[in-house]
Scaffold this active site. Structure first.
Site, PDB file in Angstrom:
ATOM      1  N   LYS A   1      41.021  33.629  28.756  1.00  0.00           N
ATOM      2  CA  LYS A   1      39.686  33.175  28.612  1.00  0.00           C
ATOM      3  C   LYS A   1      39.188  33.348  26.823  1.00  0.00           C
ATOM      4  CE  LYS A   1      38.326  34.006  33.323  1.00  0.00           C
ATOM      5  NZ  LYS A   1      37.644  35.010  34.204  1.00  0.00           N
TER       6      LYS A   1
ATOM      7  N   GLN B   1      34.256  40.262  34.790  1.00  0.00           N
ATOM      8  CA  GLN B   1      35.317  40.015  35.360  1.00  0.00           C
ATOM      9  C   GLN B   1      35.590  40.736  36.924  1.00  0.00           C
ATOM     10  OE1 GLN B   1      37.726  37.669  34.176  1.00  0.00           O
ATOM     11  NE2 GLN B   1      38.815  38.227  35.961  1.00  0.00           N
TER      12      GLN B   1
ATOM     13  N   ASP C   1      29.390  32.182  35.745  1.00  0.00           N
ATOM     14  CA  ASP C   1      30.364  31.974  36.864  1.00  0.00           C
ATOM     15  C   ASP C   1      29.621  31.387  38.107  1.00  0.00           C
ATOM     16  OD1 ASP C   1      32.878  32.632  36.158  1.00  0.00           O
ATOM     17  OD2 ASP C   1      32.706  34.809  36.526  1.00  0.00           O
TER      18      ASP C   1
END
Ligand code: NAP
Length: 291
Positions: free
Chosen positions: A50, A94, A117
């Site tokens: 990422k 994460q 997200d």
């Protein structure tokens, strides 16, 4: 074979141009903060990917590494600081988090306008109401991938194996939504479903996202259907330098002979997830400047 990497690179190249225009207009660029707790090797490599993709596109990316034993209150305090930081446009935590941390509580502490997200209740609710803001990157990537290969979703029968908040549920919402890239009849299967084959064998498109190799076998797939494999599983492989290789949730080689199209693992859905995350970060920046 569906080349997710190629499609993702082309999306990331257009994003790079968009970021350069944004820089000219606003004299600033989008910034993502990735919160990484602990030392899970898979998470570390996803975060690196990422970070690299952000750098290539011209998006600022800061990775905040926290100790495995960070307390829930410390982590939420840090997230609250990011919620208030005007320089941070998007943030992700994460997953998975270490077992002692309440993942749901931590995700819900992210400001929905920075939740790139798309996992907060507000953003999932907006998606369900047909008014989406941030859609989780993986399901969005699958939807875009289907569009890129000209797979018509309207009127088609799609079976999704897996009902997680990260993949299966938002994907079902997207593909059944009243929209150009939706309008499908979607069936969701999960670990309590009986005779999954009776569903998949009739499907035009099967998406598998369970986290277990061999969930989708060749006998479960209709000739000329499309198979999207979201799964990423590390299996031991002594012929590899790092001692493992990645495989999906489907029996790729056998299904490749039957299906009209299939995504490989790696190189299918994974790169699309990254491209969609970058799109969400860019969207977060634009929503912020237009406030
Ligand atoms: P998850 O939260 O563990 O959910 C797995 C889902 O699969 C659950 O709904 C579970 O059912 C269902 N399931 C498990 N075994 C099954 C079986 N034998 N038959 C039918 N359904 C079964 O996992 P996730 O976060 O959705 O991730 C799924 C996979 O996708 C993982 O391999 C993950 O690494 C991968 N992934 C990849 C990307 C990418 O960018 N490529 C992104 C995200 C995730 P129950 O609900 O009944 O437990």
């Amino acid at each position: 074979m569906i080349d997710g990497k190629k499609i993702s690179i082309s999306i990331q190249n257009s994003l790079k141009e968009e970021i350069s225009k944004i820089k000219n207009i606003y004299n600033s660029v989008p910034k993502l903060v990735v919160v990484l707790v602990g030392n899970n090797p898979a998470s570390i490599s996803y975060v690196k990917a990422k970070e690299r993709a952000c750098e290539k596109a011209g998006i600022l990316c800061h990775v905040e590494r926290l100790e495995e034993n960070v307390s829930e209150s410390e982590l939420i305090k840090y997230i609250n600081e990011l919620n208030l930081d005007s320089e941070t446009h998007g943030m992700i935590v994460q997953l998975p988090l270490p077992k002692d941390l309440d993942e749901e509580k931590i995700i819900q502490s992210i400001s929905p306008i920075k939740d790139v997200d798309g996992l907060t209740n507000e953003n999932l609710g907006l998606l369900a109401s047909g008014n989406s803001r941030f859609v989780p990157a993986t399901p969005l990537g699958v939807q875009v991938l289907l569009n890129e290969i000209n797979a018509k979703t309207e009127g088609s029968n799609i079976v999704i194996i897996g009902r997680s908040k990260l993949v299966g549920i938002p994907l079902a919402l997207l593909l059944s939504s009243k929209s150009d890239l939706g309008n499908a009849s979607v069936t969701i299967c999960h670990s309590k479903s009986k005779n999954i084959k009776s569903h998949t064998i009739k499907a035009d498109i099967v998406v598998v996202a369970t986290g277990f190799p061999h969930t989708l076998t060749a006998d479960m797939v209709r000739k000329d259907s499309i198979v999207i494999d979201v799964g990423v599983n590390r299996i031991e492989d002594n012929t590899k330098k790092n001692g493992y290789r990645l495989i999906g949730d489907s029996d790729f080689e056998e299904i490749y002979e039957i299906a009209s199209k299939i995504t490989p693992v790696p190189g299918g859905v994974g790169p699309m997830t990254i491209a969609m995350l970058l799109k969400n970060v860019t969207k977060a920046f634009l929503l912020n400047v237009k406030k």
